[in-house]
Design an enzyme around this catalytic site. Structure first.
Site, short mmCIF file in Angstrom:
data_model
loop_
_atom_site.label_atom_id
_atom_site.label_comp_id
_atom_site.label_asym_id
_atom_site.label_seq_id
_atom_site.Cartn_x
_atom_site.Cartn_y
_atom_site.Cartn_z
N GLU A 243 -0.77 -8.56 5.11
CA GLU A 243 -0.52 -8.65 6.56
C GLU A 243 -1.81 -8.53 7.36
O GLU A 243 -1.84 -8.81 8.54
CB GLU A 243 0.51 -7.58 6.98
CG GLU A 243 -0.02 -6.18 7.22
CD GLU A 243 -0.38 -5.39 5.95
OE1 GLU A 243 -0.41 -5.98 4.86
OE2 GLU A 243 -0.65 -4.18 6.08
N CYS B 119 0.83 -1.20 0.00
CA CYS B 119 0.00 0.00 0.00
C CYS B 119 0.88 1.27 0.00
O CYS B 119 1.53 1.52 -0.99
CB CYS B 119 -0.98 -0.06 1.17
SG CYS B 119 -2.44 0.93 0.88
N HIS C 16 -3.48 -5.57 1.28
CA HIS C 16 -2.73 -5.77 2.53
C HIS C 16 -2.67 -7.25 2.96
O HIS C 16 -3.51 -7.68 3.76
CB HIS C 16 -3.41 -5.00 3.66
CG HIS C 16 -3.25 -3.53 3.58
ND1 HIS C 16 -2.22 -2.84 4.19
CD2 HIS C 16 -4.01 -2.60 2.97
CE1 HIS C 16 -2.36 -1.55 3.95
NE2 HIS C 16 -3.43 -1.37 3.22
N1 GLN Z 1 -3.34 1.89 3.76
C1 GLN Z 1 -2.48 2.66 3.13
O1 GLN Z 1 -1.28 2.42 3.13
C2 GLN Z 1 -3.00 3.93 2.51
C3 GLN Z 1 -2.04 4.51 1.53
C4 GLN Z 1 -2.31 5.95 1.19
N2 GLN Z 1 -2.30 6.76 2.35
C5 GLN Z 1 -3.60 6.06 0.40
O2 GLN Z 1 -4.61 6.47 0.92
O3 GLN Z 1 -3.61 5.71 -0.75
#
Ligand code: GLN
Length: 229
Positions: A196, A86, A194
């Site tokens: 994890e 992410c 994600h």
């Molecule tokens: N969960 C995250 O890592 C979000 C990544 C970033 N802040 C976004 O909104 O795209």
């Protein structure tokens, strides 16, 4: 095998990454602050999700200047395993360690829900324990997950099998439904979903576990049983 979880101001998935390593493969893992200048003790670097530097300018655009990123580039060069999740994926593209860029979701909305991914390439060190074409459920949570690259880069990604995961139901407008890619050598991977957060049925899915077990097996294969730590 030793893991580093990088921590930037505003990271918020660092603890999830740390716990995922501890609970899925029980290997030594440390938090490493963004000012660190030595990653030599580590075999795998996890660049976690979050809102580093408040997502100012563009997600990852400031973090990529953190001192630790020189070390990440060095580790990539040495063939160590690097997984950006992410915001971590955004940081790796901003740093030029992966091609393309992440733009605002086409919906202009933050999307936070489970997504079904297809494992397109299961011959990377991160995906070897999945079957090719396997469908897995992994949550997403992002506002800028709309992967973009030009035609020429897309062709290169396809020709070199660098597309690792695609979305079954593209939630953000990504080119070619891309959810995750790797570099040409295959040791650096970035993905918006994600894994994890998908390592136990209590969390709603265990489909992310195989990423961690894959990394450990890949490392053991290349380092031989004698050096296993
Ligand atoms: N969960 C995250 O890592 C979000 C990544 C970033 N802040 C976004 O909104 O795209």
């Amino acid at each position: 095998m030793r893991f580093a979880v990088l921590v930037f101001p505003g990271s918020n998935c660092d603890i999830d990454c740390y716990k995922a390593v501890e609970e899925t493969i029980g290997q030594p893992v440390d938090y490493v602050w963004h000012t660190a200048t030595d990653l030599s003790p580590y075999d795998c670097i996890l660049v976690p999700g979050g809102f580093s530097y408040g997502d100012y300018l563009r997600c990852g655009a400031i973090s990529r200047f953190a001192p630790v990123m020189n070390e990440v580039a060095k580790a990539a060069e040495e063939g160590k395993y690097i997984l950006g999740i992410c915001n971590g994926f955004q940081i790796l593209t901003e740093a030029g360690l992966l091609p393309g860029a992440l733009r605002r979701n086409a919906s202009m909305k933050f999307r936070c829900h489970d997504s079904v991914l297809k494992v397109v390439n299961n011959s990377t060190p991160f995906t070897r324990e999945y079957a090719e074409g396997q469908e897995i459920v992994i949550p997403i949570a992002h506002g800028e997950g709309n992967y973009y690259c030009d035609e020429e880069t897309l062709k290169r990604l396809r020709d070199n099998r660098q597309i690792v995961f695609t979305y079954q139901d593209n939630p953000n407008g990504s080119v070619a439904d891309i959810a995750g890619i790797c570099n040409e050598r295959g040791n650096v991977i970035g993905m918006m979903p994600h894994p994890e957060r998908a390592v136990s049925s209590l969390l709603g899915s265990e489909d992310g576990k195989a990423m961690f077990t894959s990394i450990l097996q890949a490392w053991r294969d290349t380092h031989g049983a004698a050096n296993v730590r």
